[in-house]
Write an enzyme that holds these catalytic residues in place. Structure first.
Site, PDB file in Angstrom:
ATOM      1  N   LYS A 115      40.918 -71.246 -15.223  1.00  9.34           N
ATOM      2  CA  LYS A 115      39.920 -71.324 -14.838  1.00  9.34           C
ATOM      3  C   LYS A 115      39.263 -71.376 -17.079  1.00  9.34           C
ATOM      4  O   LYS A 115      38.607 -71.779 -17.174  1.00  9.34           O
ATOM      5  CB  LYS A 115      38.681 -71.208 -14.453  1.00  9.34           C
ATOM      6  CG  LYS A 115      39.367 -72.024 -13.208  1.00  9.34           C
ATOM      7  CD  LYS A 115      37.898 -71.297 -12.228  1.00  9.34           C
ATOM      8  CE  LYS A 115      37.597 -72.293 -10.805  1.00  9.34           C
ATOM      9  NZ  LYS A 115      36.157 -71.741 -10.462  1.00  9.34           N
ATOM     10  N   LYS A 195      47.231 -80.302  -7.237  1.00  7.05           N
ATOM     11  CA  LYS A 195      45.960 -80.122  -6.417  1.00  7.05           C
ATOM     12  C   LYS A 195      44.417 -80.775  -6.338  1.00  7.05           C
ATOM     13  O   LYS A 195      44.446 -80.944  -7.224  1.00  7.05           O
ATOM     14  CB  LYS A 195      45.862 -77.626  -6.562  1.00  7.05           C
ATOM     15  CG  LYS A 195      44.582 -77.882  -5.293  1.00  7.05           C
ATOM     16  CD  LYS A 195      44.541 -76.876  -5.631  1.00  7.05           C
ATOM     17  CE  LYS A 195      42.926 -75.912  -6.893  1.00  7.05           C
ATOM     18  NZ  LYS A 195      41.923 -75.016  -6.437  1.00  7.05           N
ATOM     19  N   LYS A 198      37.402 -82.168  -7.597  1.00 12.71           N
ATOM     20  CA  LYS A 198      36.701 -82.320  -8.103  1.00 12.71           C
ATOM     21  C   LYS A 198      36.841 -82.646  -9.309  1.00 12.71           C
ATOM     22  O   LYS A 198      36.530 -83.351 -10.335  1.00 12.71           O
ATOM     23  CB  LYS A 198      35.377 -82.374  -7.563  1.00 12.71           C
ATOM     24  CG  LYS A 198      34.995 -82.440  -6.406  1.00 12.71           C
ATOM     25  CD  LYS A 198      33.481 -82.459  -5.904  1.00 12.71           C
ATOM     26  CE  LYS A 198      32.680 -83.885  -5.188  1.00 12.71           C
ATOM     27  NZ  LYS A 198      32.029 -83.745  -4.472  1.00 12.71           N
TER      28      LYS A 198
END
Ligand code: TYM
Length: 329
Positions: A115, A195, A198
């Protein structure tokens, strides 16, 4: 009186419509476990604010996430489905747990590393301590088990470490939570590489129209070595084949593999069957979601009522924690 059930906790971010990766990796199992455990399922809005988000859309996304979960079969009469921020003890316990968590442990979290790469302009402290709030979510309810997809195993392992450290410092308070996995803990996205999520836009949403799902599947990556219809393919490295294993009958799976290896079918032939089966499996979910969308006050009320149930337990745990910490009550 029946035997006391073990306690289960799991959470999901309020992304609105969930995708088939969430469903296969976690939610399907959540539904199955409702009768075996005392279940708490949480929509984790305070986790979601650790990356940029649209403030105005957030309330609808939370409700839509709840709609999807109930439509997938989470019967809110049989489990506690609630919103994290409605129970302030989550963040209160997270603060306490910050003090028993090693910085080095947080630095090695894969999700934090990923992230921080994806959101380079906004690597905030909340993103860093995200797993501590996750640990607080779980141990606030003294949960024994946590059903999650593979990407969350590391966070559950850290929750165990944190519980152990707290117990060692202040006396036995929390069980060490164990993760529970489905048979498909990692669903790869339509890019055939990452993976399904969204944020990578490589997903099939559970409420998407049949046409959109076909558009997405028809463009999805298959065996990269299979350049034309005439090349024989290798199903074992084709992500569409992995999805077949979840959605198609045994006969269809075998036929797809055989015809792919012999090059008697092209990828689109195989994809058409997969599409038909995915669309069929989503039909009852879509129908239920539609009914719930038309009765959104009911969903909102469930979330509020269930937060009351969670808060009762959360308060008891925090009282115990404060006492253990030697805080003046
Ligand atoms: P989240 O919202 O990303 O995902 C919700 C659940 O779906 C699983 N999942 C997948 N499983 C297989 N393949 C995929 N492609 C896939 N994508 C998502 C996730 O593993 C997860 O089980 N940090 C958590 C939310 C959370 C939580 C918690 C979970 C907060 N507190 C306490 C358990 C316990 C998350 O972001 O999940």
């Amino acid at each position: 009186m029946g035997k006391k059930l073990k306690r289960l906790f799991s959470g999901i971010q309020p992304t609105g419509e969930i995708h088939i990766g969430n469903y296969q990796g976690a939610i399907k199992q959540w539904v199955k476990l409702i009768d075996k455990y005392e279940c708490f399922y949480c929509i984790v809005d305070y986790h979601a604010i650790t990356i940029e988000y649209n403030v105005r859309e957030m309330p609808d996304k939370i409700l839509k996430t709840a709609v999807c979960l109930i439509a997938c079969g989470l019967n809110p009469e049989k489990c506690v489905l609630f919103v994290q921020s409605h129970v302030p003890e989550h963040t209160e316990l997270a603060w306490v747990l910050n003090t028993v968590t090693a910085i080095g442990d947080l630095q090695r979290m894969t999700q934090f590393k990923e992230k921080s790469q994806q959101h380079k302009g906004n690597v905030n402290v909340g993103l860093f301590t995200y797993p501590v709030l996750q640990a607080a979510d779980i141990i606030l309810y003294k949960a024994d088990v946590v059903p999650v997809g593979e990407d969350q195993f590391q966070h559950v392992e850290l929750s165990r470490r944190i519980a152990r450290k707290f117990n060692a410092l202040y006396g036995k308070t929390f069980p060490e939570p164990q993760h529970l996995s489905t048979e498909s803990p990692r669903i790869i996205g339509l890019d055939g590489q990452y993976k399904m999520s969204k944020s990578r836009n490589n997903y099939i949403g559970i409420l998407e129209s049949d046409e959109i799902i076909w558009e997405k599947i028809s463009r999805a990556v298959t065996d990269p070595a299979r350049k034309t219809k005439k090349d024989p393919g290798n199903p074992e490295i084709c992500n569409m084949y992995s999805l077949h294993k979840l959605y198609s009958s045994r006969e269809e799976i075998e036929n797809s593999a055989e015809n792919c290896k012999k090059a008697s079918w092209g990828c689109l032939d195989c994809k058409r069957i997969l599409w038909k089966n995915i669309v069929e499996s989503l039909k009852p979910i879509k129908q239920k979601a539609n009914e719930l969308e038309n009765n959104i006050d009911y969903v909102h009320n469930i979330l509020k009522e269930n937060a009351d149930k969670s808060r009762k337990i959360a308060k008891e745990t925090m009282n115990e924690v404060r006492e253990k910490l030697g805080i003046l009550i």
